[in-house]
Design an enzyme around this catalytic site. Structure first.
Site, PDB file in Angstrom:
ATOM      1  N   LYS A  44       0.848  -1.206   0.000  1.00 48.08           N
ATOM      2  CA  LYS A  44       0.000   0.000   0.000  1.00 48.08           C
ATOM      3  C   LYS A  44       0.880   1.252   0.000  1.00 48.08           C
ATOM      4  O   LYS A  44       0.643   2.197  -0.748  1.00 48.08           O
ATOM      5  CB  LYS A  44      -0.877   0.036   1.259  1.00 48.08           C
ATOM      6  CG  LYS A  44      -2.256  -0.555   1.062  1.00 48.08           C
ATOM      7  CD  LYS A  44      -3.119  -0.249   2.273  1.00 48.08           C
ATOM      8  CE  LYS A  44      -4.313  -1.162   2.365  1.00 48.08           C
ATOM      9  NZ  LYS A  44      -5.408  -0.841   1.495  1.00 48.08           N
ATOM     10  N   LYS A 103     -25.546   1.541   1.378  1.00 47.79           N
ATOM     11  CA  LYS A 103     -25.285   2.605   0.392  1.00 47.79           C
ATOM     12  C   LYS A 103     -26.441   3.609   0.378  1.00 47.79           C
ATOM     13  O   LYS A 103     -26.231   4.817   0.231  1.00 47.79           O
ATOM     14  CB  LYS A 103     -25.021   2.006  -0.992  1.00 47.79           C
ATOM     15  CG  LYS A 103     -23.654   1.300  -1.071  1.00 47.79           C
ATOM     16  CD  LYS A 103     -23.299   0.787  -2.468  1.00 47.79           C
ATOM     17  CE  LYS A 103     -21.856   0.253  -2.498  1.00 47.79           C
ATOM     18  NZ  LYS A 103     -21.429  -0.276  -3.796  1.00 47.79           N
ATOM     19  N   ARG A 131     -26.536   7.615   1.249  1.00 51.28           N
ATOM     20  CA  ARG A 131     -27.147   8.622   0.371  1.00 51.28           C
ATOM     21  C   ARG A 131     -28.051   9.549   1.178  1.00 51.28           C
ATOM     22  O   ARG A 131     -28.046  10.766   0.983  1.00 51.28           O
ATOM     23  CB  ARG A 131     -27.988   7.949  -0.726  1.00 51.28           C
ATOM     24  CG  ARG A 131     -27.190   7.379  -1.863  1.00 51.28           C
ATOM     25  CD  ARG A 131     -28.128   6.986  -2.980  1.00 51.28           C
ATOM     26  NE  ARG A 131     -27.437   6.371  -4.091  1.00 51.28           N
ATOM     27  CZ  ARG A 131     -27.978   6.156  -5.293  1.00 51.28           C
ATOM     28  NH1 ARG A 131     -29.230   6.510  -5.511  1.00 51.28           N
ATOM     29  NH2 ARG A 131     -27.296   5.595  -6.253  1.00 51.28           N
ATOM     30  N   HIS A 152     -25.834 -11.400  -6.304  1.00 46.91           N
ATOM     31  CA  HIS A 152     -25.509 -10.433  -7.364  1.00 46.91           C
ATOM     32  C   HIS A 152     -25.673 -11.077  -8.744  1.00 46.91           C
ATOM     33  O   HIS A 152     -26.267 -10.495  -9.648  1.00 46.91           O
ATOM     34  CB  HIS A 152     -24.077  -9.922  -7.209  1.00 46.91           C
ATOM     35  CG  HIS A 152     -23.886  -8.974  -6.047  1.00 46.91           C
ATOM     36  ND1 HIS A 152     -24.908  -8.241  -5.500  1.00 46.91           N
ATOM     37  CD2 HIS A 152     -22.789  -8.630  -5.339  1.00 46.91           C
ATOM     38  CE1 HIS A 152     -24.456  -7.491  -4.514  1.00 46.91           C
ATOM     39  NE2 HIS A 152     -23.163  -7.716  -4.388  1.00 46.91           N
TER      40      HIS A 152
END
Ligand code: NAP
Length: 307
Positions: A44, A133, A137, A265
């Site tokens: 990283k 999510k 929002r 999904h």
């Protein structure tokens, strides 16, 4: 017009790295949040240093350090978050910092997938991520933070060269599992293109408080289309094993938590057609129409890398 200053959060991740590259390529002064928690993760750190060498500025702050986050946010005009799907909730700390800083002209939370506002019916346990999510929002909108949501559909690396096979990223060699009749339209996007469109949206008034859908017209393909493209490229005809929806759903029961999320999904994308079965309304816009100058990657070209 002067390009806005951009802070990328989650910059060492799969889409984060690409967002930084796109931001630098499009001439934005680019800042990257460097979390002290990366500790001894040498890869990283090397990734961050490689971006520094290309002109990015590293800003050190933890997501748990409110004052440090506020100071980081105050240095820029735009914040783009690319935190992983398992850290969506951490972004509420970012919202708090943006609220206090008061200078941010645009915030893009980590979305980059299916539009969560259309996934209230999604199968559990995957629905939890869409819900998180959506909660984010609501926090962004309640704080009146100017925003853009990016619905990037299927990142090609995860769904295209493997011909949508679960558990591998490589093309199958002799057999391919086909979902239903294989004719449901799915949308595939080269992740570098997703980053390019995302950065294009930052200073564009047409994307303010909107959802931007990435729908490259030539990449709206069924699984059968994808298989045919690979067979043509490779010269190898695959045996097709068609999986009826009932069989697919019942096989989910034996999976672990992570496996069930993935299967959910795939069900929504390849059986239900959730990426392509709606028209974009007034709250959204489509990226290739907004920026027709971007020469997006077609999936045949993408898959050539795997020959
Ligand atoms: N459309 C698609 O096909 C698709 C596929 C995958 C993901 N996505 C979506 O894309 C977004 C980004 O996913 P990704 O796959 O790029 O993520 P990722 O590579 O798994 O991780 C992104 C970054 O999250 C940060 N992070 C990791 N652990 C953390 C922790 N404990 N606390 C705070 N930050 C932490 C790290 O950034 P730093 O260490 O640099 O701070 C990491 O590099 C998500 O919203 C995901 O749902 C879409």
């Amino acid at each position: 017009m002067e390009k806005s200053k951009v802070l990328v959060v989650g910059g060492t991740g799969f889409i984060g790295r690409r967002l930084i590259a796109a931001s630098l390529a499009q001439g934005h002064p680019t800042f990257i949040l460097m979390r002290p928690e990366i500790g001894l993760d040498v890869d990283k750190l090397q990734t961050l240093l490689s971006f520094k060498a290309k002109g990015a500025r590293l800003v050190e702050a933890s997501l748990d350090d409110h004052a440090g986050l506020v100071a980081a946010v105050k240095q820029v005009d735009v914040v783009v978050s690319a935190l992983s799907g398992t850290h969506i909730r951490s972004q509420h700390k970012l919202v708090e910092a943006i609220k206090e800083a008061g200078n941010v002209k645009r915030f893009l939370p980590s979305e980059f997938g299916t539009d969560p506002s259309r996934m209230g019916h999604a199968l559990e346990p995957g629905r939890a991520i869409f819900n998180e999510k959506m909660e984010l929002r609501r926090a962004i909108e309640a704080a009146s933070i100017p925003h853009t949501y990016i619905s990037a559909n299927c990142f090609a690396a995860y769904f295209c060269p493997n011909l949508a096979q679960i558990g591998t990223l490589l093309p199958p060699k002799d057999k391919v599992r086909v979902y239903g009749d294989g004719n449901v339209k799915v949308i595939f996007v080269d992740e570098d293109d997703a980053a390019t469109y995302t950065i294009k949206s930052l200073d564009d008034p047409r994307t303010l408080n909107k959802t931007i859908y990435l729908r490259p017209p030539e990449n709206i393909l069924s699984q059968n289309d994808l298989i045919a493209k690979w067979e043509k490229l490779s010269g190898n005809v695959l045996e097709k094993i068609f999986i009826p929806v009932d069989e697919f759903l019942s096989s989910m029961k034996d999976m672990d938590f992570g496996g069930q999320i993935v299967m959910g999904h795939f069900y929504h994308f390849f059986y239900e057609g959730c990426l392509s079965n709606f028209d974009i309304g007034e709250d959204g816009a489509e990226a290739t129409l907004l920026w027709p100058d971007v020469a997006y990657t077609r999936m045949d070209d993408y898959m050539k890398r795997y020959l």
